[in-house]
Scaffold this motif. Sequence first.
Motif, mmCIF file in Angstrom:
data_model
loop_
_atom_site.group_PDB
_atom_site.id
_atom_site.type_symbol
_atom_site.label_atom_id
_atom_site.label_comp_id
_atom_site.label_asym_id
_atom_site.label_seq_id
_atom_site.Cartn_x
_atom_site.Cartn_y
_atom_site.Cartn_z
ATOM 1 N N ASN A 73 0.831 -1.208 0.000
ATOM 2 C CA ASN A 73 0.000 0.000 0.000
ATOM 3 C C ASN A 73 0.861 1.252 0.000
ATOM 4 O O ASN A 73 0.543 2.234 -0.657
ATOM 5 N N ARG A 74 1.941 1.213 0.742
ATOM 6 C CA ARG A 74 2.851 2.357 0.792
ATOM 7 C C ARG A 74 3.470 2.595 -0.593
ATOM 8 O O ARG A 74 3.567 3.727 -1.060
ATOM 9 N N THR A 75 3.875 1.514 -1.249
ATOM 10 C CA THR A 75 4.450 1.618 -2.597
ATOM 11 C C THR A 75 3.405 2.161 -3.571
ATOM 12 O O THR A 75 3.705 3.030 -4.395
ATOM 13 N N ALA A 76 2.174 1.644 -3.460
ATOM 14 C CA ALA A 76 1.099 2.128 -4.335
ATOM 15 C C ALA A 76 0.848 3.610 -4.098
ATOM 16 O O ALA A 76 0.659 4.378 -5.047
ATOM 17 N N ASN A 90 -9.033 9.647 -7.402
ATOM 18 C CA ASN A 90 -9.918 8.540 -7.057
ATOM 19 C C ASN A 90 -9.117 7.334 -6.560
ATOM 20 O O ASN A 90 -9.484 6.709 -5.565
ATOM 21 N N ASN A 91 -8.031 7.012 -7.270
ATOM 22 C CA ASN A 91 -7.170 5.896 -6.856
ATOM 23 C C ASN A 91 -6.601 6.131 -5.470
ATOM 24 O O ASN A 91 -6.547 5.224 -4.642
ATOM 25 N N LEU A 92 -6.180 7.346 -5.223
ATOM 26 C CA LEU A 92 -5.616 7.695 -3.917
ATOM 27 C C LEU A 92 -6.677 7.569 -2.822
ATOM 28 O O LEU A 92 -6.428 7.011 -1.752
ATOM 29 N N ARG A 93 -7.864 8.071 -3.097
ATOM 30 C CA ARG A 93 -8.965 7.989 -2.139
ATOM 31 C C ARG A 93 -9.280 6.533 -1.806
ATOM 32 O O ARG A 93 -9.444 6.163 -0.639
ATOM 33 N N GLU A 94 -9.357 5.677 -2.842
ATOM 34 C CA GLU A 94 -9.642 4.257 -2.631
ATOM 35 C C GLU A 94 -8.554 3.593 -1.801
ATOM 36 O O GLU A 94 -8.843 2.806 -0.899
ATOM 37 N N LEU A 95 -7.323 3.909 -2.097
ATOM 38 C CA LEU A 95 -6.195 3.325 -1.360
ATOM 39 C C LEU A 95 -6.255 3.717 0.109
ATOM 40 O O LEU A 95 -6.067 2.876 0.993
ATOM 41 N N LEU A 96 -6.537 4.972 0.375
ATOM 42 C CA LEU A 96 -6.583 5.436 1.761
ATOM 43 C C LEU A 96 -7.797 4.873 2.500
ATOM 44 O O LEU A 96 -7.735 4.641 3.708
ATOM 45 N N GLN A 97 -8.878 4.612 1.783
ATOM 46 C CA GLN A 97 -10.046 3.990 2.414
ATOM 47 C C GLN A 97 -9.777 2.526 2.741
ATOM 48 O O GLN A 97 -10.264 2.014 3.737
ATOM 49 N N GLN A 98 -9.002 1.856 1.895
ATOM 50 C CA GLN A 98 -8.677 0.450 2.124
ATOM 51 C C GLN A 98 -7.735 0.271 3.302
ATOM 52 O O GLN A 98 -7.794 -0.733 3.992
ATOM 53 N N ASP A 99 -6.870 1.236 3.514
ATOM 54 C CA ASP A 99 -5.855 1.110 4.561
ATOM 55 C C ASP A 99 -5.823 2.374 5.420
ATOM 56 O O ASP A 99 -5.016 3.269 5.188
ATOM 57 N N PRO A 100 -6.699 2.451 6.414
ATOM 58 C CA PRO A 100 -6.720 3.628 7.283
ATOM 59 C C PRO A 100 -5.389 3.844 8.019
ATOM 60 O O PRO A 100 -5.031 4.981 8.329
ATOM 61 N N GLY A 101 -4.661 2.781 8.258
ATOM 62 C CA GLY A 101 -3.353 2.911 8.904
ATOM 63 C C GLY A 101 -2.390 3.711 8.047
ATOM 64 O O GLY A 101 -1.609 4.515 8.557
ATOM 65 N N LEU A 102 -2.442 3.499 6.755
ATOM 66 C CA LEU A 102 -1.593 4.252 5.831
ATOM 67 C C LEU A 102 -1.967 5.726 5.867
ATOM 68 O O LEU A 102 -1.095 6.594 5.875
ATOM 69 N N ALA A 103 -3.253 6.003 5.933
ATOM 70 C CA ALA A 103 -3.705 7.398 6.008
ATOM 71 C C ALA A 103 -3.151 8.072 7.265
ATOM 72 O O ALA A 103 -2.688 9.220 7.223
ATOM 73 N N ARG A 104 -3.162 7.364 8.390
ATOM 74 C CA ARG A 104 -2.620 7.925 9.632
ATOM 75 C C ARG A 104 -1.112 8.150 9.505
ATOM 76 O O ARG A 104 -0.590 9.166 9.970
ATOM 77 N N GLN A 105 -0.410 7.202 8.872
ATOM 78 C CA GLN A 105 1.038 7.370 8.685
ATOM 79 C C GLN A 105 1.345 8.588 7.821
ATOM 80 O O GLN A 105 2.263 9.338 8.100
ATOM 81 N N ILE A 106 0.577 8.759 6.786
ATOM 82 C CA ILE A 106 0.811 9.881 5.861
ATOM 83 C C ILE A 106 0.550 11.201 6.594
ATOM 84 O O ILE A 106 1.308 12.159 6.464
ATOM 85 N N MET A 107 -0.512 11.232 7.392
ATOM 86 C CA MET A 107 -0.849 12.441 8.122
ATOM 87 C C MET A 107 0.221 12.788 9.154
ATOM 88 O O MET A 107 0.428 13.954 9.474
ATOM 89 N N SER A 108 0.924 11.774 9.651
ATOM 90 C CA SER A 108 1.951 12.039 10.673
ATOM 91 C C SER A 108 3.307 12.390 10.075
ATOM 92 O O SER A 108 4.216 12.798 10.789
ATOM 93 N N MET A 109 3.449 12.238 8.729
ATOM 94 C CA MET A 109 4.724 12.575 8.069
ATOM 95 C C MET A 109 4.975 14.072 8.126
ATOM 96 O O MET A 109 4.049 14.875 8.065
ATOM 97 N N ARG A 110 6.212 14.427 8.197
ATOM 98 C CA ARG A 110 6.594 15.838 8.169
ATOM 99 C C ARG A 110 7.159 16.161 6.808
ATOM 100 O O ARG A 110 7.891 15.387 6.214
ATOM 101 N N VAL A 111 6.856 17.346 6.325
ATOM 102 C CA VAL A 111 7.305 17.768 4.999
ATOM 103 C C VAL A 111 8.636 18.470 5.129
ATOM 104 O O VAL A 111 8.927 19.192 5.999
#
Length: 129
Positions: free
Chosen positions: A6-9, A108-129
């Motif tokens: 999921n992270r790679t996708a 749309n692809n991104l939205r679907e991916l984040l819906q499939q893996d809520p953990g990935l969404a949390r990881q992305i939100m915690s990343m620092r730019v």
Amino acid sequence: MADEANRTAFMEIQGRMIETTAKLKQVQNQMRTKEGEKKRAYLTLQELQQVPDGTNTYKSIVVTRFVLEPKPVLMTEQEQKHKDSESAIASLQTSKEYLEKQMAEVENNLRELLQQDPGLARQIMSMRV
């Protein structure tokens, strides 16, 4: 293993989104340029139509350089510039629409991916730019 996939996708989708956004901005800039060229050609034609036919006119070749040209030659050039700009704008509009569809698909692809893996969404939100 699914988290890594999921992270790679996500990284691939993010790359496509960045690339598509850049292309879309480039097309929009080109369209603005062509719209300006079209408008200048149209305005020049409007002014030339008010000049008597036998009048010699000057054509700008560089910012501060001009060449003496017969009015019909200059009118033909401006009409051609106007037509060329219109066709370029139509082509760029087609490219813009295609890129906008691609952007919607990527989102749309991104939205679907984040819906499939809520953990990935949390990881992305915690990343620092």
